[in-house]
Design an enzyme around this catalytic site. Structure first.
Site, PDB file in Angstrom:
ATOM      1  N   GLY A   1      -0.270  -8.223  -5.345  1.00 31.90           N
ATOM      2  CA  GLY A   1      -1.588  -8.722  -4.947  1.00 31.90           C
ATOM      3  C   GLY A   1      -2.674  -8.196  -5.862  1.00 31.90           C
ATOM      4  O   GLY A   1      -3.845  -8.531  -5.733  1.00 31.90           O
TER       5      GLY A   1
ATOM      6  N   GLN B   1      -9.863  -5.216  -6.445  1.00 33.57           N
ATOM      7  CA  GLN B   1      -9.114  -4.013  -6.068  1.00 33.57           C
ATOM      8  C   GLN B   1     -10.041  -2.933  -5.515  1.00 33.57           C
ATOM      9  O   GLN B   1      -9.738  -2.309  -4.504  1.00 33.57           O
ATOM     10  CB  GLN B   1      -8.364  -3.446  -7.292  1.00 33.57           C
TER      11      GLN B   1
ATOM     12  N   PHE C   1       0.819  -1.209   0.000  1.00 35.18           N
ATOM     13  CA  PHE C   1       0.000   0.000   0.000  1.00 35.18           C
ATOM     14  C   PHE C   1       0.855   1.262   0.000  1.00 35.18           C
ATOM     15  O   PHE C   1       0.429   2.305   0.474  1.00 35.18           O
ATOM     16  CB  PHE C   1      -0.985  -0.017   1.178  1.00 35.18           C
TER      17      PHE C   1
ATOM     18  N   GLU D   1      -5.655   2.615  -6.798  1.00 40.93           N
ATOM     19  CA  GLU D   1      -5.882   3.663  -5.804  1.00 40.93           C
ATOM     20  C   GLU D   1      -7.331   4.158  -5.760  1.00 40.93           C
ATOM     21  O   GLU D   1      -7.833   4.518  -4.703  1.00 40.93           O
ATOM     22  CB  GLU D   1      -5.011   4.908  -6.071  1.00 40.93           C
TER      23      GLU D   1
END
Lengths: 166, 329, 740
Positions: C470, C637, C243, C705
């Site tokens: 991921g 996501q 992240f 994001e």
């Protein structure tokens, strides 16, 4: 369990026997060695992950005698004679275990780091006669397994789609 | 994790004998001990494993009480048929605590012995009278929102007792059976955990080398219903900001008997006796519940960040009493 | 023909090709490597926030079992700093080397490092190291303290923007709001703790590092140890996410590599969870003042967004909260500015949607406040200020479907049924609140190299140094190869996350997909060209033909005259193992378009005032990120970002004691992130899927994001709708909502 001659700071290692993923394993451990460190460091079964080392995330969850526990908060010496199953012991004959197949199908992970712990708890939850089968019951029962990627929706779907197959 | 000797005991007496003073710790589930040993807050030189002791039974006594072996896991206790049927408050409290996997490890005796979550206790360096008597209490004037109390605090310590199980036991009433070098004795559950007062390092009534062997629950109050409500930020896997365990018996709409215990707000599992008394004989209405809730927090001391726990704890009482007295389909 | 294949595999919902490795526990993360004779390192971390080390007492620790060596500022090799340049690909956020001197700039800073034979022994000895400090009496622990006594803020000139006359236009606006929002320090907390497994052979370093950017990591380590980059290899084939916290090298990796060289053994160092809050970056706290002017028709007349965040005492990190503000809505008079001020924290770093996540909390809350003031539906207010032009760059957006996101999201959510009166929607004990917010993120694309081989055994191989953190990069790379070759996914081997592979981008900023896939495609085509050149040569299947006359479809070369030969036969006939292609593709095209992604969140919260319980019960998010490559991993996501956004809105805050400057909730029990039980009853992600071919040939803009942006505002706006309380400081805690 028997004491051996190895010493660290005057304290001896102990020999214990585990039934690990279906195989009998005799290992020497120091009293302070956690089950998690035994698995990862000594036995190189690194599918079980260390996410916090304090029982706060569930990444290290394994089955001991059919019950899911946090392996970071258990001393290896306390498991002499126990039957331990880790993620490496889930599949049989090379086939993915139903929970593994469901995680694959539902995309129930992202980075994969919490996944072993999630699946170990999930299989326990699915086999528990006490934990309900509603989405809310499963979410509550799985809440000790943090997924920072936030794949919770898909993990729930994977668990529910495995119901009756384990 | 520091090095320590390990000894596995096969009888209660052997465990007590093996446990040699302050530098020893018993280990059952290990969920508190190993957490704190890893960060050097607990520093045992010897760990005595009590997992081999025959303390795994839950036994209904002839006098209606329930005798619980100290090694019974939180999971097993929560789902024990007698507990589910007659002590719902305990079952619900257990299931609201920690996580599935921790409850599988954590034991009845160990849960009673849980240590506080205060960050100043855990960081190893801040002033903490519990960890280092006389050093002060950094929680006062510091961050004291989540795991700090408004009831039973002192100028020396304001940490909450983190257990849910113990709140239910405080409501039910229980005896803690212990064995030590001088034999067995029993301690009333409400006397087991000590208020911090001037000696917060002394957390419980156990003497050195004493081991909890059982908790014996009082017989359930006839015709009563009970429930546990835990309030927190996230929906699970968090220590209580405020919780309420209640047991209520009614005759018609009148409250015949009531028990209220609180978690997350007290420095020990908190029994609100005055509030209970205020309920008895009153109608089971929101007004009565609110009055009792107010009494329960009479004399509460808010700190910089946890004043909200007073109204929150009151809400927990009112809602749990409402649940316990609601008409059932 | 290629189009048909592409249509099938690009955008398909495919399970991850690396899934079985992860599910069997076979995927090797940085701390899973146990090298022969490996030692374990554990840090000693400063217990003061600011000061100097007076003395380190090792007498007890050195006697502890298994201890090999203990490093500290008087016992550590001299190393070099990295220039820390993004352009040179050697950026870090914390430039100071570990153990550089006896100074302490933040709590949790490495002050010593114990190397021992086992992890447990290293940790035990680390706790036995006693460090005496001269501590500064008044460390700066919070943004408020920094503003009170931290000196002059430093303006970040490069990220500011101004157009028109924002201040005078604001003053003369008919409707005005002037509001300040506060966001806390947040910690990334990936599940995998940062880890380094370092080993040296003949002066060359091999480092297994939990890294989102192995090329940068390789370059940094080369700079730090004064080596040619070829002598360093960094491997990160699997990473327990990051992240942003694993974008750049942090002190632990340098410490581990140096210790390994000194003790002459491989060394593994795992950063304990407690120190993942202190020494591996964080999202800094911000204070953001927003002023909005609007006319009575709901048209924006002025917008200013002035923001300040803390940085460390040694480095400057700017949280560019105004990055979306400057172009999301149509407004001629606008200013965004950023400033930083020092605090005794480790250096902040990018955390998922840096700038945008806290920035859109402020902007999209303020938009809600203005809509309320104007008595407009918040969705209509946003639509009234829609623009297809990036006014900050004076360029059109390459592709924008924000209106469609608004409409589809609103329809799925049932927004039209919203009763605008506060607290008007009830269900039993609960009051229901509905809120919405826009999402926004810049689309970026970097340089990238890639290699693809078509192999005689019928498989293909693709490699690139970029990582799969991921997000599904392994799988979409295989999809890209398959889309051009027709080779099925299960016959495509993909290798990523190794600095010895063709240079690939950092996995961050949502740019990995748009950056990597064009390079993979180009390398695939290049491999096909190589195959053709073999085929038309002596002894080839199409000997004497012209390469331009051959086409490659579905794994076969064809000449247009009806002759078609499987590529495996083309290679087999010549006894060739493979046909290789390499490619280098450039960054995003400049000057014609502004490339950005858009979307909208619609959120339902439920507030039970009787027990002060707040939960997010329902989320609908419509996301416009160009072409979707893999529907499964893309939706995942966004769903994950929604979860993180809920955490940001309701739970997350890294807290420091204002007196000592020490962290107080630096663990996974008291730093609250969402758990399973916090998952809303329903989460619906709508992927609009409009390819943006101006950006790259796949039309994909990236999706990591954007789901986080706007989420906290949507929750806060829903909370306002339920409770009437406008919460301008995150996280939204129950005590802020309880009646006074």
């Amino acid at each position: 369990m028997s004491e051996t001659s190895t010493a660290a700071g005057g304290i001896s290692a102990c020999s214990i026997t585990l039934q690990l993923n279906g195989q009998r394993r005799e290992v020497e451990v120091y009293p302070w060695t956690t089950l998690l460190d035994l698995l990862r460091e000594q036995l190189h079964l690194t599918g079980t992950k260390k996410g916090c080392d304090h029982g706060q995330c569930g990444a290290c969850n394994v089955h001991v005698n059919g019950t899911v526990i946090n392996s970071c908060l258990s001393l290896a010496v306390m498991h002499d004679g126990d039957e331990i199953t880790t993620v490496e012991g889930l599949s049989e004959n090379g086939e993915l275990h139903p929970i593994q197949q469901a995680f694959l199908d539902e995309d129930a992970y992202q980075c994969g780091y919490c996944t072993a712990g999630q699946m170990m708890t999930a299989t326990y939850v699915l086999n528990s006669s006490h934990i309900g089968d509603s989405d809310d019951a499963v979410r509550e029962a799985m809440s000790g397994n943090i997924c920072r990627c936030g794949a919770y929706k898909n993990i729930l779907a994977a668990v529910q789609s495995t119901r009756g197959k384990v | 994790m520091r090095n320590f000797e390990y000894q596995k005991a096969d009888s209660v007496n052997a465990a007590v004998t093996a446990h040699a003073g302050q530098a020893s710790s018993f280990v059952a589930g290990g969920t508190t001990l190993l957490d704190l040993v890893k960060i050097d807050i607990m520093q045992p030189e010897r760990v005595v494993d009590v997992n081999g002791l025959p303390l795994y039974d839950v036994e209904a006594l002839d006098d209606g009480r329930l005798k619980i072996g100290a090694m019974v896991s939180n999971t097993d206790l929560a789902y024990h048929p007698t507990v589910v049927e007659k002590y719902a408050v305990l079952s619900e409290a257990l299931l609201s605590g920690a996580s599935t996997s921790l409850r599988n490890k954590a034991t009845t005796g160990g849960n009673v012995m849980q240590r506080v979550r205060c960050p100043y206790f855990r960081d190893g360096v801040s002033a903490c009278n519990k960890r280092e008597p006389g050093s002060g209490c950094a929680a006062i004037g510091g961050h004291n929102r989540s795991v700090h109390a408004v009831l039973g605090t002192s100028e020396q310590c304001i940490a909450t007792h983190p257990s849910d199980m113990c709140v239910a036991m405080a409501a039910i009433g229980a005896k803690v059976l212990v064995t030590g070098p001088n034999g067995e004795r029993e301690i009333d559950f409400l006397d087991f955990h000590l208020l911090p007062g001037d000696s917060p390092e002394k957390e419980h009534a156990l003497d050195v080398d004493e081991l909890i062997t059982h908790v014996v629950l009082d017989a359930p109050i006839e015709g009563s219903r009970s429930t546990y409500l835990k309030l927190r930020d996230r929906a699970s896997y968090q220590f209580a900001l405020a919780s309420s365990g209640v047991i209520v018996a009614t005759e018609g709409n009148t409250i015949r008997d009531a028990r209220i215990a609180l978690g997350g707000v007290g420095t020990k599992p908190w029994r609100a006796r005055e509030a209970e008394q205020a309920l008895i004989g009153e109608p089971a209405t929101e007004q009565s519940f609110k009055k009792a809730a107010e009494i329960a927090f009479k004399g509460a001391t808010p700190y910089e960040h946890n004043a909200f726990k007073i109204p929150l704890g009151q809400q927990a009482i009112v809602r749990s009493l409402t649940h316990a007295t609601a008409a059932r389909a | 023909m290629t189009d048909k294949i592409q249509a099938k595999i690009i955008g398909a919902s495919k399970p991850r090709i690396d899934g079985p490795q992860k599910l069997r526990g076979e995927a090797m993360y940085a701390a899973d490597h146990h090298l022969p004779n490996m030692a374990y390192a554990y840090g000693v971390f400063s217990t003061v926030a600011s000061g100097t080390i007076d003395h380190i007492d090792l007498s007890k620790a050195k006697q502890m079992p298994g201890v090999i060596d203990i490093f500290h500022h008087d016992h550590f090799p001299d190393l070099y700093r990295t220039p820390s340049s993004f352009a040179q690909e050697n950026k870090v956020d914390e430039t100071r080397l570990p153990f550089e001197d006896g100074k302490v700039y933040y709590p949790g800073q490495f002050v010593a490092l114990v190397v021992a034979d086992t992890f447990a022994n290293a940790r035990a000895a680390a706790y036995a190291v006693k460090v005496d400090y001269s501590a500064d009496a008044e460390p700066i622990a919070t943004l408020s303290q920094a503003l009170e006594r931290g000196g002059e803020p430093k303006t970040a000139k490069s990220s500011g923007h101004s157009r028109g006359n924002p201040d005078s236009a604001y003053e003369s606006s008919t409707n005005r709001i002037d509001v300040t929002y506060v966001t806390p320090m947040e910690t990334h907390n990936p599940m995998e703790m940062h880890a380094s497994t370092a080993s040296w052979e003949n002066g060359d370093l091999v480092l297994y590092e939990a890294s989102q950017g192995v090329i940068f990591a390789r370059n940094v380590m080369a700079k730090v140890f004064g080596l040619a980059p070829e002598r360093v290899e960094v491997r990160s084939p699997f990473i327990g996410s990051g992240f942003g916290s694993k974008l750049w090298i942090w002190p632990h990796a340098i410490a581990a590599a140096a210790a390994s060289r000194e003790v002459g053994r491989p060394v593994q160092l795992v950063v304990p969870r407690q120190q993942m809050f202190t020494t591996t970056g964080h999202r800094p706290p911000t204070q953001q003042q927003i002023r909005i002017g609007a006319d009575d028709n709901g048209k924006l007349t002025a917008l200013t967004h002035d923001s300040i965040n803390t940085t460390s005492m040694v480095d400057t990190y700017v949280e560019s909260t105004g990055s979306c503000t400057k172009s999301l809505y149509d407004c001629e008079n606008l200013r965004v500015s950023h400033a930083t001020i020092g605090a005794n924290h480790g250096t902040p770093t990018s955390m998922r949607a840096p700038g945008a996540a806290p920035g859109l909390f402020a902007l999209e809350s303020a938009m809600d406040e203005m809509a309320e003031k104007l008595n407009m539906d918040p969705l209509e207010f946003r639509k009234a200020n829609y623009t297809e032009r990036d006014q900050s760059m004076d360029l059109p957006f390459s592709s924008i479907h924000l209106m469609e996101a608004f409409d589809k999201g609103a329809e799925k959510f049932g927004w039209a049924k919203r009763d605008h009166a506060v607290g008007s929607m009830r269900d039993g004990d609960e009051i229901i609140g509905w809120g919405m917010a826009a999402c926004n993120w810049e689309a970026l694309k970097m340089n990238c190299d890639a290699r693809v081989s078509l192999r005689a055994d019928g498989t293909a191989y693709a490699s690139c140094a970029t990582q799969d953190i991921g997000t599904g990069t392994y799988t979409i790379v295989a999809q890209a190869v398959s889309s051009i070759t027709g080779i099925p996914l299960d016959k495509i081997e993909v290798e990523l996350g190794d600095s010895s592979y063709p240079s690939g981008p950092v996995s961050g900023g949502s740019w990995a997909t748009a950056t990597t896939l064009p390079a993979i495609a180009e390398a695939t085509r290049s491999a096909i060209e190589a195959l053709k050149s073999y085929a038309i040569g002596d002894g080839g299947a199409f000997a004497g033909a012209k390469a331009d006359d051959l086409s490659f479809d579905d794994g076969k070369l064809s000449d247009g005259d009806g002759k078609s030969v499987a590529y495996t036969d083309v290679l087999g006939q010549l006894k060739l193992a493979n046909a290789d292609g390499e490619a280098h593709t450039p960054g995003a095209p400049q000057g014609e378009y502004s490339f950005r992604s858009f979307g909208a969140h619609f959120v339902e919260v439920r507030w039970d005032p009787g027990i002060s319980r707040l939960r997010v019960s329902r989320v609908v998010s419509a996301i416009d990120v160009g072409q979707i490559i893999n529907e499964k991993t893309s939706a995942n996501q966004v769903e994950g970002a929604i979860a993180m956004g809920i955490g940001m809105a309701l739970f997350e805050a890294t807290e420091y004691d204002e007196r000592s400057g020490l962290p107080v909730n630096n663990n996974y029990a008291e730093y609250l992130v969402p758990v399973h039980a916090d998952q809303p009853d329903s989460v619906d992600v709508i992927l609009l899927d409009h390819p943006d071919y101006a950006f790259n040939e796949f039309g994909a803009r990236g999706i990591g994001e954007i789901g986080v942006t706007g989420m906290a505002a949507a929750v806060a706006n829903a909370v306002h709708h339920a409770t009437g309380k406008r919460i301008r400081e995150l996280p939204i805690r129950l005590e802020q909502l309880m009646s006074a």
